[in-house]
Design a protein around this motif. Sequence first.
Motif, PDB file in Angstrom:
ATOM      1  N   ILE A   1      20.766   0.083  -4.160  1.00 17.98           N
ATOM      2  CA  ILE A   1      20.666  -0.377  -2.774  1.00 17.98           C
ATOM      3  C   ILE A   1      19.552  -1.405  -2.612  1.00 17.98           C
ATOM      4  N   VAL A   2      19.874  -2.520  -2.004  1.00 23.61           N
ATOM      5  CA  VAL A   2      18.833  -3.458  -1.557  1.00 23.61           C
ATOM      6  C   VAL A   2      18.986  -3.643  -0.053  1.00 23.61           C
ATOM      7  N   VAL A   3      17.852  -3.568   0.638  1.00 23.61           N
ATOM      8  CA  VAL A   3      17.805  -3.730   2.095  1.00 23.61           C
ATOM      9  C   VAL A   3      17.320  -5.141   2.406  1.00 23.61           C
TER      10      VAL A   3
ATOM     11  N   PRO B   1       0.810  -1.214   0.000  1.00 25.19           N
ATOM     12  CA  PRO B   1       0.000   0.000   0.000  1.00 25.19           C
ATOM     13  C   PRO B   1       0.848   1.270   0.000  1.00 25.19           C
ATOM     14  N   GLU B   2       2.040   1.188   0.586  1.00 26.29           N
ATOM     15  CA  GLU B   2       2.909   2.380   0.570  1.00 26.29           C
ATOM     16  C   GLU B   2       3.285   2.752  -0.859  1.00 26.29           C
ATOM     17  N   THR B   3       3.532   1.729  -1.692  1.00 29.82           N
ATOM     18  CA  THR B   3       3.846   1.997  -3.096  1.00 29.82           C
ATOM     19  C   THR B   3       2.672   2.699  -3.768  1.00 29.82           C
ATOM     20  N   GLN B   4       1.465   2.195  -3.497  1.00 31.57           N
ATOM     21  CA  GLN B   4       0.277   2.821  -4.089  1.00 31.57           C
ATOM     22  C   GLN B   4       0.090   4.247  -3.587  1.00 31.57           C
ATOM     23  N   GLU B   5       0.398   4.456  -2.322  1.00 32.25           N
ATOM     24  CA  GLU B   5       0.279   5.819  -1.776  1.00 32.25           C
ATOM     25  C   GLU B   5       1.265   6.763  -2.456  1.00 32.25           C
TER      26      GLU B   5
ATOM     27  N   GLU C   1       9.246  -2.301  -0.295  1.00 27.87           N
ATOM     28  CA  GLU C   1      10.290  -1.629  -1.086  1.00 27.87           C
ATOM     29  C   GLU C   1      11.348  -0.970  -0.207  1.00 27.87           C
ATOM     30  N   ASN C   2      11.122  -0.901   1.081  1.00 28.59           N
ATOM     31  CA  ASN C   2      12.045  -0.180   1.980  1.00 28.59           C
ATOM     32  C   ASN C   2      12.369   1.206   1.406  1.00 28.59           C
ATOM     33  N   TYR C   3      11.337   1.839   0.888  1.00 28.03           N
ATOM     34  CA  TYR C   3      11.528   3.064   0.090  1.00 28.03           C
ATOM     35  C   TYR C   3      12.221   4.165   0.884  1.00 28.03           C
TER      36      TYR C   3
END
Lengths: 372, 372
Positions: B87-89, A22-26, B68-70
């Motif tokens: 970067i990958v977490v 959902p964070e990606t969609q946000e 995604e650990n954005y």
Amino acid sequence: MSDPRYTPLAQSLPATVPFVGPETQERQRGAPFDARLGANENIFGPSPRAIAAMQDATADLWMYGDPENYDLRQALALHHRIQPENIVVGEGIDGLLGYLVRLLINPGDCVVTSLGAYPTFNYHVAGFGGVLHTVPYVDDHEDPASLFAKAAEVDAKLVYLANPDNPMASWHRGAEIVTAMDALPEGCLLVLDEAYVECAPNGTAAPVDINDPRVIRMRTFSKAYGLAGARVGYALGAPGLISAFNKVRNHFGMNRSAQAGALAALADSDWLTHVQSEITNARDRLSQIAHDNGLTPLPSATNFVAIDCGHDGAFAKATLDALIEAGLFVRMPFAEPQNRCIRVSCGPASDLNQFAAALPKALAAARAATGR
Amino acid sequence: MSDPRYTPLAQSLPATVPFVGPETQERQRGAPFDARLGANENIFGPSPRAIAAMQDATADLWMYGDPENYDLRQALALHHRIQPENIVVGEGIDGLLGYLVRLLINPGDCVVTSLGAYPTFNYHVAGFGGVLHTVPYVDDHEDPASLFAKAAEVDAKLVYLANPDNPMASWHRGAEIVTAMDALPEGCLLVLDEAYVECAPNGTAAPVDINDPRVIRMRTFSKAYGLAGARVGYALGAPGLISAFNKVRNHFGMNRSAQAGALAALADSDWLTHVQSEITNARDRLSQIAHDNGLTPLPSATNFVAIDCGHDGAFAKATLDALIEAGLFVRMPFAEPQNRCIRVSCGPASDLNQFAAALPKALAAARAATGR
């Protein structure tokens, strides 16, 4: 300078995420959701004692967690009246499914699941080169008989069954699963995903012999216990199979405060009872909202309700898109004919009120878009 | 009823734990340790802001973490002046090493490391059927030249180098590593484990081109940042390789409060400076304690000191056993000749005072036991 030499399997795999978060969609829509009803998280939250235990443990996070998960496995053994040797703890059921598939599946080995069942299991099967065979749902239920028959037909090493089911919320009595296991072919392991079993009627948990080598059961603190973000799952099975996880698992993979939180959550049975009651009320409310809009809620033994939107997948998708546009995070099944539904998680009245307010407009938008 | 049909590789693997945890030893000895100086944890602890951020996030743990650990990748990209795509977490460096080995190594593929270097890397190589070749340490340093020559000799797909090194605490200047990479054979990926680099002198981090496909660097919040129990590691590399982790990783494997804690820890550079100062002081104190007992401390660019006990592995082991008996958790290198040392983590004065008090008796016991 050349690229790394990936394995042929790794080269063949897509870079993917089984579920877009959902964070990606946000981030894509440029605004947070008003209600988060799509991931079957437990909005009623974990036990206050679990929150306190995790907060207390925060200052200890300079220490690695116990790689044996000893205290939690002891407590789980008492809870389930089994031995610690029957329990492996891991980074959510997702993590444990990955280890399990790795232990059994080489490229070309066959695995059986239902068409439209848990995508992350399929992701792991593909990730180890397994060949996935599917059988259809029967009346929105996963069907043990056809799953096990297909497993025999293709000589599967692994067959997946969720009870209760995600995404349809349907269920079988545990005793029926045990009876159906008579048809499980020799050399085929049943992975019985009971992630939602604490939300289900008594008798849903399969009363299998804990030392039966034909089955491994998956449990989690992510759903009824409200700790999805802590990442604590566990598997129950025969000691030989449980011990095999020690060949491949990330021994120091568990967050130390999450270990403490799960232990406290398990001990607070009053809170679990409270959450179960809230889930029952929310299921009733979601069903009423569906009826109010002329839709059909499916019976649920989980913390979500699948709502039949009355038409095809395109109509349900249009409804879903309109709900997301309106600021509600919800999801829907991937496969026909289950994708005539949307899937809405249980939550407090405030969240469900927003859903109730948004649904009529979303349905109107879907009708306009699809000509239904 | 038969057992599950494991893969031949899984059948061949031992059920093991690369490191026995201190909690296991405490259960075996029936008493807690008085000082925990064996796992190179950061006893000075994480930033108070990280603790506060994790406590604040605890009530949100009903939600899954962002797969995604954005936010963390954005902050790390700014910190390292690179792109988030570099970067990958993951669930600690241990988790990322497992994914990396899985992407590259099929049964029979060759991998090179130093004899006595990080056992968990070796565990993952064995876990995917890789064939491990080793080269000796040179004067207690890992030796890039011999590692890369061996990699060419055996056509390795992967070569492991820790800088600074664990367990010896030795290091090379980063520029020397980059120069040595001229001898890295075509098609061999260097995994450069920089877990301890924040404890090292300026110039230790290898100044590689972030998009150089020949190398992937491992970093962690477990050491200088004091968050070992949170399980947050990350890898830096070319976008193609970083993206490949999305083919196999446990996307929802990260603890949500750990994500928040790492973000806050990264932002608190004052605390990092404080910890670096404490580590320097503790290294000096550990060195002084070694000298006071007629032992030789090895120079250290990490948060621990390897202390040469002056005799062979049996003598160091006897010293170690006596320290553990006295209630101090310490460890030692596994392989000759490094196993003439014990390895003691930095810590506050109170912990090091206990070590100072226990060491003379432990050495006396070792002398009595070994006749040295």
